[in-house]
Design a protein around this motif. Structure first.
Motif, short mmCIF file in Angstrom:
data_model
loop_
_atom_site.label_atom_id
_atom_site.label_comp_id
_atom_site.label_asym_id
_atom_site.label_seq_id
_atom_site.Cartn_x
_atom_site.Cartn_y
_atom_site.Cartn_z
N ASN A 1 0.83 -1.21 0.00
CA ASN A 1 0.00 0.00 0.00
C ASN A 1 0.86 1.25 0.00
OD1 ASN A 1 0.74 -0.30 2.91
ND2 ASN A 1 -0.62 1.46 3.15
N HIS B 1 0.18 3.15 -3.25
CA HIS B 1 -0.56 4.40 -3.14
C HIS B 1 0.18 5.54 -3.84
CE1 HIS B 1 -3.78 6.49 -0.63
NE2 HIS B 1 -3.25 7.44 -1.37
N THR C 1 -1.42 7.24 -7.33
CA THR C 1 -1.91 8.62 -7.26
C THR C 1 -0.88 9.62 -7.79
OG1 THR C 1 -1.09 8.90 -4.99
CG2 THR C 1 -3.35 8.07 -5.25
N THR D 1 -9.48 8.83 -8.65
CA THR D 1 -8.04 8.98 -8.62
C THR D 1 -7.51 9.45 -9.98
OG1 THR D 1 -7.80 7.25 -6.94
CG2 THR D 1 -5.86 7.77 -8.26
N GLN E 1 -5.45 2.41 6.64
CA GLN E 1 -4.69 1.70 5.61
C GLN E 1 -5.16 0.25 5.48
OE1 GLN E 1 -2.78 3.88 3.95
NE2 GLN E 1 -3.42 5.31 5.56
N ILE F 1 -4.12 1.34 -5.49
CA ILE F 1 -3.33 1.86 -4.38
C ILE F 1 -2.86 0.76 -3.46
CG2 ILE F 1 -4.50 4.10 -4.40
CD1 ILE F 1 -5.99 3.21 -1.85
N ASN F 2 -3.47 -0.42 -3.54
CA ASN F 2 -3.15 -1.50 -2.61
C ASN F 2 -2.08 -2.46 -3.12
OD1 ASN F 2 -5.11 -0.72 -0.66
ND2 ASN F 2 -6.70 -1.60 -1.95
#
Length: 472
Positions: free
Chosen positions: A201, A205, A209, A319, A457, A467-468
């Motif tokens: 993550n 992440h 992003t 996102t 989280q 994101i994971n």
């Protein structure tokens, strides 16, 4: 003493053990045979051990241990001061500048730091300069006179005396022990952390992003541009089993210490994952998630003002849409840079550059334009850095138009670094809580304090979102 006898690495950075018979101070996990208890003294900081006349162990290198996680958990004067010292405030602005940022007198700041850490702000900054000097000595072939300036020393004599006092070797002797490589401003180093660390993550992440031109995932590393006091930089951060590989390319090596500090802050490397996971595991609903992927960190930022702008751009959009908005802003107002090793093109625009922003060029609702312009106008009075007073900044953000709980708490979590920041109205958090059978989320989350940001989280990780996952 039990931590030293068991060589427990979890306590590295929490305190330092010094041996009277050798004049050396070490990490608790130092591999040498522990001395007799009566021959040991304990200090709360490396600077305190150095001030007491002890030099750093050449085997365990206590000066390079992860920082104390205490400074990331607390919001009091000492914790804020330590975060600011790590960010180079004393080197840039002196102790008066540090005191001004904290809102206290110089005397109050010095008294509280000495009482808790056994060393004042100058000694703590000196200890940090010594570590920076060691990195430059061991990883570059810079002439010692240039190296001393880059490490933040006022003179070559002070540099020589400090290195000899802290490491019991002259700078030249220290370099002979290593194989320094020629450098044009690029430095490779290892960033230590407390195990365990879940990179999925954390890097997932940042990569998912990332703003095109400012951030990228390339060859197994997260890369981004850095705005620094004396110039700019590019960093590549690579997750490895026992450390984070870090390659820094700087236009001015005087920015090395700050760049390292901001990279550690970005990746939350000074956290205490054992303490976090132990508390979160007491909740039977969250325990399976923690057991599955222990050591989750909170992905943060290298620039609080940048992240606040991006948080506004990300309000109520996907996102992908947030990245598009940010990319357009960067292309129009960011400072161009060269990146021979990758695809980075710009620094994220700073406060001054955004002051020329024409709201009509923003492809977003008028209400969000007003929110962004209000933030930019308020930035001069907002403290969004690592040493911010969390409650005061939250209150100031709440007064801005268009800033609801989601935006405020997201900034508190990722820019201010509050480990207890919580966003119960986030869609991903709400869906995860419902799937776990949590009905009254705010009430239930009270048992996760003071680590609710880490609980978030784990909740996000239940969703199937980029994101994971580490990028392929």
């Amino acid at each position: 003493m039990r931590a030293v006898q068991s060589k427990d690495a979890r306590f590295d950075g929490w305190f330092f053990g010094a041996v009277l018979t050798t004049g050396i101070y070490c990490r608790p996990s130092c591999p040498v045979v522990p001395p007799k208890p009566e021959n040991m003294r304990f200090y709360p900081s490396a600077a305190a051990a150095q001030q007491a006349g002890f030099r750093a162990c050449k085997r365990c290198r206590p000066d390079a241990s992860p920082g104390s996680p205490e400074w990331n958990v607390r919001a009091d004067l000492v914790a804020r001061a330590m975060r600011l010292i790590a960010d180079g405030v004393v080197d840039r602005d002196g102790v008066p500048g540090l005191a001004s940022r904290l809102g206290y007198s110089v005397r109050q700041v010095e008294r509280q730091l000495i009482a808790e850490l056994g060393a004042g702000p100058l000694a703590l900054a000196r200890s940090q300069r010594a570590q920076t000097a060691r990195l430059l000595i061991e990883t570059t072939t810079l002439p010692m006179s240039d190296l001393a300036l880059a490490a933040g020393f006022s003179s070559i004599r002070t540099f020589n005396d400090t290195v000899r006092e802290v490491f019991a070797l002259s700078p030249t002797e220290l370099r002979r022990r290593t194989k320094a490589h020629a450098t044009t401003g690029t430095i490779a180093l290892r960033l230590p952390f407390r195990a365990p660390l879940c990179p999925d993550n954390l890097f997932g992440h940042l990569a998912a992003t990332g703003v095109p031109g400012v951030e990228e995932w390339r060859d197994g590393a997260y890369r981004r541009t850095l705005r620094l006091p004396h110039g700019h930089g590019v960093v590549a951060l690579r997750p490895l089993p026992d450390h984070i590989g870090c390659q820094l390319t700087l236009t001015d090596l005087r920015d090395l210490s700050m760049a390292i500090s901001r990279c550690r802050w970005l990746l939350d490397l000074d956290a205490d994952p054992v303490a976090v996971d132990e508390l979160l595991s007491r909740d039977p609903l969250l325990a399976p998630l923690v057991a599955k992927e222990p050591g989750r960190r909170v992905p943060r930022t290298v620039d609080g003002e940048e992240f606040a702008v991006r948080a506004v751009l990300g309000q109520q959009v996907s996102t992908a849409a947030a990245r598009t908005h940010a990319s357009r802003l960067v292309q129009a107002h960011g400072e161009p840079i060269d990146d021979p090793d990758g695809g980075l093109t710009h620094l994220f625009p700073d406060r001054e550059a955004l002051g020329d922003l024409d709201p009509e060029t923003l492809a977003m609702p008028k209400s969000r334009r007003r929110t962004l312009l209000g933030l930019i106008e308020a930035m001069g009075d907002l403290d969004l850095g690592a040493g911010a007073d969390w409650d005061r900044t939250r209150a100031a953000l709440t007064e801005l138009p268009g800033f609801g709980p989601w935006t405020v708490e997201t900034i508190a979590m990722r820019a201010l670094g509050d480990p207890d920041a919580f966003i119960p109205n986030d869609l991903g958090v709400k869906l995860a809580a419902k799937a776990l059978g949590i009905e009254k989320l705010n009430e239930h989350a009270a048992r996760w304090r003071p680590w609710r940001a880490y609980a978030v989280q784990h909740l996000w990780a239940t969703g199937d979102h980029p994101i994971n996952y580490l990028p392929a």
